[in-house]
Structures are given as structure tokens and as C-alpha cells.
Design an enzyme around this catalytic site. Structure first.
Site, PDB file in Angstrom:
ATOM      1  N   GLU A  19       0.719  -1.283  -0.107  1.00  0.00           N
ATOM      2  CA  GLU A  19       0.230  -0.500  -0.132  1.00  0.00           C
ATOM      3  C   GLU A  19       0.809   2.037  -0.044  1.00  0.00           C
ATOM      4  O   GLU A  19       1.644   1.343   0.931  1.00  0.00           O
ATOM      5  CB  GLU A  19      -0.671  -0.007   1.086  1.00  0.00           C
ATOM      6  N   PHE A  21       1.276   5.908  -0.341  1.00  0.00           N
ATOM      7  CA  PHE A  21       0.250   6.700  -0.172  1.00  0.00           C
ATOM      8  C   PHE A  21       0.580   7.911  -0.861  1.00  0.00           C
ATOM      9  O   PHE A  21       1.593   8.045  -1.611  1.00  0.00           O
ATOM     10  CB  PHE A  21       0.073   7.532   1.280  1.00  0.00           C
ATOM     11  N   LYS A  24       2.295  14.368  -0.905  1.00  0.00           N
ATOM     12  CA  LYS A  24       1.981  15.987  -1.256  1.00  0.00           C
ATOM     13  C   LYS A  24       3.132  16.963  -1.997  1.00  0.00           C
ATOM     14  O   LYS A  24       2.667  17.869  -2.142  1.00  0.00           O
ATOM     15  CB  LYS A  24       2.402  16.185   0.299  1.00  0.00           C
ATOM     16  N   THR A  50      -3.639   4.684  -1.496  1.00  0.00           N
ATOM     17  CA  THR A  50      -5.037   5.747  -1.266  1.00  0.00           C
ATOM     18  C   THR A  50      -5.651   6.553  -1.544  1.00  0.00           C
ATOM     19  O   THR A  50      -5.099   7.700  -2.189  1.00  0.00           O
ATOM     20  CB  THR A  50      -3.999   6.153   1.012  1.00  0.00           C
ATOM     21  N   ARG A 108     -15.672   4.003   3.899  1.00  0.00           N
ATOM     22  CA  ARG A 108     -16.911   5.343   4.503  1.00  0.00           C
ATOM     23  C   ARG A 108     -15.882   6.153   4.159  1.00  0.00           C
ATOM     24  O   ARG A 108     -15.941   7.330   3.657  1.00  0.00           O
ATOM     25  CB  ARG A 108     -17.794   4.680   5.322  1.00  0.00           C
ATOM     26  N   ASP A 110     -12.748   8.674   7.074  1.00  0.00           N
ATOM     27  CA  ASP A 110     -13.194   8.942   8.514  1.00  0.00           C
ATOM     28  C   ASP A 110     -13.627   9.919   7.753  1.00  0.00           C
ATOM     29  O   ASP A 110     -13.064  10.738   7.067  1.00  0.00           O
ATOM     30  CB  ASP A 110     -11.957   9.229   9.217  1.00  0.00           C
ATOM     31  N   ALA A 125     -19.939   2.150   3.780  1.00  0.00           N
ATOM     32  CA  ALA A 125     -19.420   1.570   2.866  1.00  0.00           C
ATOM     33  C   ALA A 125     -20.842   0.937   1.645  1.00  0.00           C
ATOM     34  O   ALA A 125     -20.413   0.657   0.515  1.00  0.00           O
ATOM     35  CB  ALA A 125     -18.182   0.853   3.066  1.00  0.00           C
ATOM     36  N   ASP A 160     -20.603  -4.867  13.522  1.00  0.00           N
ATOM     37  CA  ASP A 160     -19.617  -5.072  12.703  1.00  0.00           C
ATOM     38  C   ASP A 160     -19.076  -6.072  11.324  1.00  0.00           C
ATOM     39  O   ASP A 160     -18.631  -5.965  10.816  1.00  0.00           O
ATOM     40  CB  ASP A 160     -18.218  -4.540  13.824  1.00  0.00           C
ATOM     41  N   GLN A 178      -7.991  -3.880   8.234  1.00  0.00           N
ATOM     42  CA  GLN A 178      -7.463  -3.129   9.463  1.00  0.00           C
ATOM     43  C   GLN A 178      -5.936  -3.559  10.072  1.00  0.00           C
ATOM     44  O   GLN A 178      -6.443  -4.590  10.566  1.00  0.00           O
ATOM     45  CB  GLN A 178      -8.275  -2.375  10.405  1.00  0.00           C
TER      46      GLN A 178
HETATM   47  P1  FAD Z   1     -18.515   1.615   7.529  1.00  0.00           P
HETATM   48  O1  FAD Z   1     -18.399  -0.070   6.445  1.00  0.00           O
HETATM   49  O2  FAD Z   1     -18.944   2.066   6.738  1.00  0.00           O
HETATM   50  O3  FAD Z   1     -18.605   1.478   8.517  1.00  0.00           O
HETATM   51  C1  FAD Z   1     -18.377   2.635   9.565  1.00  0.00           C
HETATM   52  C2  FAD Z   1     -18.932   2.164  10.625  1.00  0.00           C
HETATM   53  O4  FAD Z   1     -20.356   2.580  10.382  1.00  0.00           O
HETATM   54  C3  FAD Z   1     -18.777   0.849  11.797  1.00  0.00           C
HETATM   55  O5  FAD Z   1     -18.431   1.137  13.071  1.00  0.00           O
HETATM   56  C4  FAD Z   1     -19.700  -0.075  11.117  1.00  0.00           C
HETATM   57  O6  FAD Z   1     -20.088  -0.284  11.734  1.00  0.00           O
HETATM   58  C5  FAD Z   1     -20.601   1.074  11.019  1.00  0.00           C
HETATM   59  N1  FAD Z   1     -21.773   0.737   9.926  1.00  0.00           N
HETATM   60  C6  FAD Z   1     -21.466   0.361   8.501  1.00  0.00           C
HETATM   61  N2  FAD Z   1     -22.402   0.605   8.262  1.00  0.00           N
HETATM   62  C7  FAD Z   1     -24.002   0.277   9.042  1.00  0.00           C
HETATM   63  C8  FAD Z   1     -24.960   0.244   9.025  1.00  0.00           C
HETATM   64  N3  FAD Z   1     -25.981  -0.101   7.846  1.00  0.00           N
HETATM   65  N4  FAD Z   1     -25.647   0.604   9.989  1.00  0.00           N
HETATM   66  C9  FAD Z   1     -25.172   0.763  11.151  1.00  0.00           C
HETATM   67  N5  FAD Z   1     -23.793   1.052  11.584  1.00  0.00           N
HETATM   68  C10 FAD Z   1     -23.469   1.116  10.655  1.00  0.00           C
HETATM   69  N6  FAD Z   1      -9.257   6.409   4.415  1.00  0.00           N
HETATM   70  C11 FAD Z   1      -9.169   7.314   3.670  1.00  0.00           C
HETATM   71  O7  FAD Z   1     -10.217   8.185   4.178  1.00  0.00           O
HETATM   72  N7  FAD Z   1      -8.241   6.880   3.085  1.00  0.00           N
HETATM   73  C12 FAD Z   1      -7.571   5.511   2.629  1.00  0.00           C
HETATM   74  O8  FAD Z   1      -7.172   5.124   1.509  1.00  0.00           O
HETATM   75  C13 FAD Z   1      -8.391   4.578   3.645  1.00  0.00           C
HETATM   76  N8  FAD Z   1      -7.617   3.233   3.506  1.00  0.00           N
HETATM   77  C14 FAD Z   1      -7.861   2.401   4.205  1.00  0.00           C
HETATM   78  C15 FAD Z   1      -7.190   0.993   4.253  1.00  0.00           C
HETATM   79  C16 FAD Z   1      -8.145   0.126   4.583  1.00  0.00           C
HETATM   80  C17 FAD Z   1      -6.773  -1.357   4.564  1.00  0.00           C
HETATM   81  C18 FAD Z   1      -8.065   0.064   5.846  1.00  0.00           C
HETATM   82  C19 FAD Z   1      -8.552  -1.293   6.728  1.00  0.00           C
HETATM   83  C20 FAD Z   1      -8.829   1.660   6.050  1.00  0.00           C
HETATM   84  C21 FAD Z   1      -9.080   2.208   5.865  1.00  0.00           C
HETATM   85  N9  FAD Z   1      -9.202   3.996   5.382  1.00  0.00           N
HETATM   86  C22 FAD Z   1      -8.681   4.217   4.767  1.00  0.00           C
HETATM   87  C23 FAD Z   1      -9.777   4.350   6.765  1.00  0.00           C
HETATM   88  C24 FAD Z   1     -11.421   4.268   6.944  1.00  0.00           C
HETATM   89  O9  FAD Z   1     -12.066   5.159   5.611  1.00  0.00           O
HETATM   90  C25 FAD Z   1     -11.891   3.984   8.090  1.00  0.00           C
HETATM   91  O10 FAD Z   1     -11.905   3.054   8.459  1.00  0.00           O
HETATM   92  C26 FAD Z   1     -13.641   4.516   8.994  1.00  0.00           C
HETATM   93  O11 FAD Z   1     -13.610   5.547   9.425  1.00  0.00           O
HETATM   94  C27 FAD Z   1     -13.802   3.486   7.621  1.00  0.00           C
HETATM   95  O12 FAD Z   1     -14.533   2.870   6.864  1.00  0.00           O
HETATM   96  P2  FAD Z   1     -14.899   2.033   6.501  1.00  0.00           P
HETATM   97  O13 FAD Z   1     -14.966   1.057   5.086  1.00  0.00           O
HETATM   98  O14 FAD Z   1     -14.955   0.653   7.005  1.00  0.00           O
HETATM   99  O15 FAD Z   1     -16.858   2.809   6.604  1.00  0.00           O
END
Ligand code: FAD
Length: 308
Positions: A19, A21, A24, A50, A108, A110, A125, A160, A178
Site C-alpha cells: 500500500e 500513499f 504531497k 490511498t 466510507r 473517516d 461503505a 460490525d 485494518q
Molecule cells: P463502514 O464499513 O461504512 O463502517 C463505518 C462504521 O459504521 C463502522 O463502525 C460500522 O460498524 C458502522 N456501519 C456500517 N454500516 C452500517 C449500517 N448500515 N448501519 C449501522 N452502522 C453501520 N481512509 C481514507 O480516508 N483513505 C484511505 O485510503 C483509507 N484506506 C484504508 C485502507 C484499509 C485497508 C483500511 C482497513 C482502512 C482504510 N481507511 C482509509 C480508513 C477507513 O476509511 C476508516 O476506517 C473509516 O472510519 C471506516 O471506513 P469503512 O469502510 O470501514 O466504513
């Protein structure tokens, strides 16, 4: 359909990926092509890039994806829904496809600091996965994030895991995890997702332990990950006084401690990789942090390289 299906390769063997990034600065960007060339010597199955939540670095992200393609490897772009509208997502994804990027990690993202919503058309997501499948059919191979310790904001680990199942039901192909240094928790999670009907391959994200401050901050600044005993012992043993975040530490042995920490951290990372691989996971995804020398040591000593 994507020309290369990583999930097909994962049926045959454990894959290796990195991976990166988008840097800048222009200088960082120029250096990155050399880094990619070095990493490609290990014949990774893909290199992911990223995506800044909010799309701030989308131009640089696409440039890095193109560099990876030119170097002969599959680029996987990360993508988030933060501040993105449906139309905006559609046009960005079309642009990726036009440039031959048909692998995506659907996230999704942060929330922007101080906010508690995505500020875009989608909340989760799962929505993005469904949208990509509806708009683009099978054109993308879709990865999704999985959190072995539970996402920091999740109601419970069980909830989750249900979300992960929903991602699968909406059309996701495989999981990128993660960071997780707690092996017992990882085993518990792996068992629990299978029991919950999640059959997607698991590509394990491994954060190399190279720097004390970075290691602590990766675990705690956003993700609430456990720093398990073996790792916390290494951190304590080479503790930089007054603390590793200090801009001007007064530790007399600073340079020696940094070097010793990195050596111990690399050994620890390799042991973690061995443990993951013995669990029958489907791939190791090394967060390369745009470095290649330390990654080279890890790959060479772990025996992970798939090159002939
Ligand atoms: P989701 O799967 O949507 O989950 C987010 C939260 O909402 C979780 O607590 C989940 O339990 C809850 N949730 C989900 N769906 C529902 C629902 N239908 N109802 C109720 N609750 C729900 N971030 C960046 O900005 N850029 C990157 O390039 C990046 N790369 C990453 C690479 C990897 C391998 C990983 C693991 C993470 C990365 N992240 C990145 C971080 C990620 O964006 C964050 O962890 C973010 O907070 C959550 O993303 P997610 O896709 O897991 O969200």
C-alpha cells in the site's frame, strides 16, 4: 470484468501486495516511481493507493495508479464517500475505468475533523459497494475494509461483522483488514466472520513496526488498536526520553535506540506475518508507507517473495 481477478489468484495461493500513499510534493512524487520499481521486483499481485477522504488528493492518487500500471502491476485505488455525491462518484469511477484502473477498495472514510457525517450522498461503505455494482456491474473487483478488533465506532464486534456480511451481500469480493497486532483477537474474528457467513477471502493488512511514534500513533490516533504485550515490550525497551513524540528528545542514545527499535520491529513484523500465514489467510497486504528498503528486509527475511 477486470482483466486480472485477484480473488481467482487467492483461490490458488496467498497473495502479496503493498500500500502506498500519494506524496504531497513533486519531489516525493518523483521519488515514488523508484520506490514502485523496487517494490515490483517482488512481483506483488497488486499495489494499492490511498485516497484522501474528501478527494483532496484524487489527482495524485490517479497519477500513482498510472505509475503502478506502467511498472507492470495491478493498481487498486482506495475510494471513500466523504463529501462525494452520487454523480461525483460516478464520474470519478468512470475516469478510473478509462485509465484502466478497475480494482477498488470501497470505503466510507473517516469523518472530517470536528464533523460527524460523511457530508456526501452515502453514509456507509455498504452503500458505495451497492452503488458500484448497480452502476458498473462487474467492471470493478471490489475490496472492502474489515476490522478484526471492530471498527472504532461500531456498536459491537457482532454488529460490525454483520456490516461485513452486508458488504458481501451487496457485491464485495474480498476483505482488506485494518492493522491488528492482537493475534488471539484476529483468530477470534476470523472464526466469527466465517460463522456469520462471510466467505470473502481475507487479505491481511500488516503495518510494519519501524518507528516508535508512528507505531503508537497508528494504533491509537484513529483506530483504537491493542498494542499487545510483545510489541509494548519492544516499545518500552527502546523508549525515547522524554517521549517518542517530542520534537527535541534529550535521550543521549537517541540514534542507537531508533536503530535498535527498527531492528526489533522488523523481527516482530516478520513473526506476525508468519503467524498470519499459518492461519490460512488469503494474502499479506503490507502497508509500505512509501518505503522500500525496510520492506525489502521484511520480504527477504520472511520468505514471502513469490518471485522466481
Ligand atoms: P463502514 O464499513 O461504512 O463502517 C463505518 C462504521 O459504521 C463502522 O463502525 C460500522 O460498524 C458502522 N456501519 C456500517 N454500516 C452500517 C449500517 N448500515 N448501519 C449501522 N452502522 C453501520 N481512509 C481514507 O480516508 N483513505 C484511505 O485510503 C483509507 N484506506 C484504508 C485502507 C484499509 C485497508 C483500511 C482497513 C482502512 C482504510 N481507511 C482509509 C480508513 C477507513 O476509511 C476508516 O476506517 C473509516 O472510519 C471506516 O471506513 P469503512 O469502510 O470501514 O466504513
Amino acid at each position: 470484468m477486470s482483466a486480472v481477478k485477484l480473488t481467482d489468484i487467492m483461490k490458488e495461493r496467498q497473495i502479496l501486495s503493498f500500500e502506498l500513499f500519494p506524496p504531497k510534493t513533486e519531489k516525493g512524487m518523483n521519488n515514488l516511481s523508484g520506490t514502485i520499481d523496487h517494490l515490483c521486483e517482488f512481483r506483488p499481485d497488486y499495489i494499492s493507493v490511498t485516497y484522501g477522504a474528501g478527494g483532496g488528493n484524487v489527482g495524485a492518487n490517479r497519477e500513482v495508479c498510472n505509475m503502478i500500471k506502467k511498472a507492470g502491476t495491478v493498481p487498486v485505488t482506495h475510494f471513500t464517500v466523504i463529501r462525494n455525491t452520487k454523480e461525483g462518484i460516478k464520474s470519478q469511477l468512470e475516469a478510473y475505468l478509462n485509465e484502466g484502473v478497475d480494482h477498488i477498495l470501497a470505503l466510507r472514510g473517516d469523518f472530517p475533523r470536528g464533523e460527524n457525517s460523511t457530508g456526501g450522498d452515502f453514509r456507509y461503505a455498504t452503500d458505495l459497494v451497492r452503488f458500484i455494482r448497480r452502476e458498473f456491474g462487474e467492471k470493478f473487483e471490489i475490496a472492502v475494509a474489515g476490522s478484526p478488533e471492530g471498527h472504532i465506532a461500531c456498536r459491537s464486534l457482532e454488529a460490525d461483522i454483520e456490516v461485513l456480511k452486508q458488504k458481501q451481500d451487496n457485491g464485495a469480493d474480498y476483505i482488506m483488514t485494518q492493522l491488528c497486532w492482537n493475534m488471539e483477537q484476529f483468530k477470534y474474528w476470523l472464526d466469527a466472520i466465517r460463522k456469520a457467513g462471510v466467505t470473502m477471502p481475507v487479505d491481511v493488512g500488516v503495518m510494519p513496526v519501524l518507528d516508535q511514534a508512528a507505531t503508537i500513533s497508528m494504533a491509537l490516533s484513529r483506530n483504537g488498536c491493542v498494542i499487545e504485550r510483545e510489541l509494548s515490550r519492544i516499545i518500552s525497551k527502546y523508549w525515547i526520553f522524554p517521549n517518542p513524540f517530542d520534537k527535541e528528545p534529550f535521550d543521549d542514545a537517541l540514534e542507537q535506540k531508533k536503530a535498535d527499535f527498527k531492528k526489533a520491529g522488523i523481527e516482530y513484523t516478520i513473526k506476525q506475518i508468519d503467524r498470519y500465514r499459518s492461519l490460512g489467510i488469503n494474502g499479506i497486504h503490507l502497508y509500505a508507507l512509501n518505503k522500500w528498503r525496510d520492506i525489502t528486509d521484511i520480504i527477504n527475511e520472511s520468505g514471502m517473495c513469490t518471485c522466481v
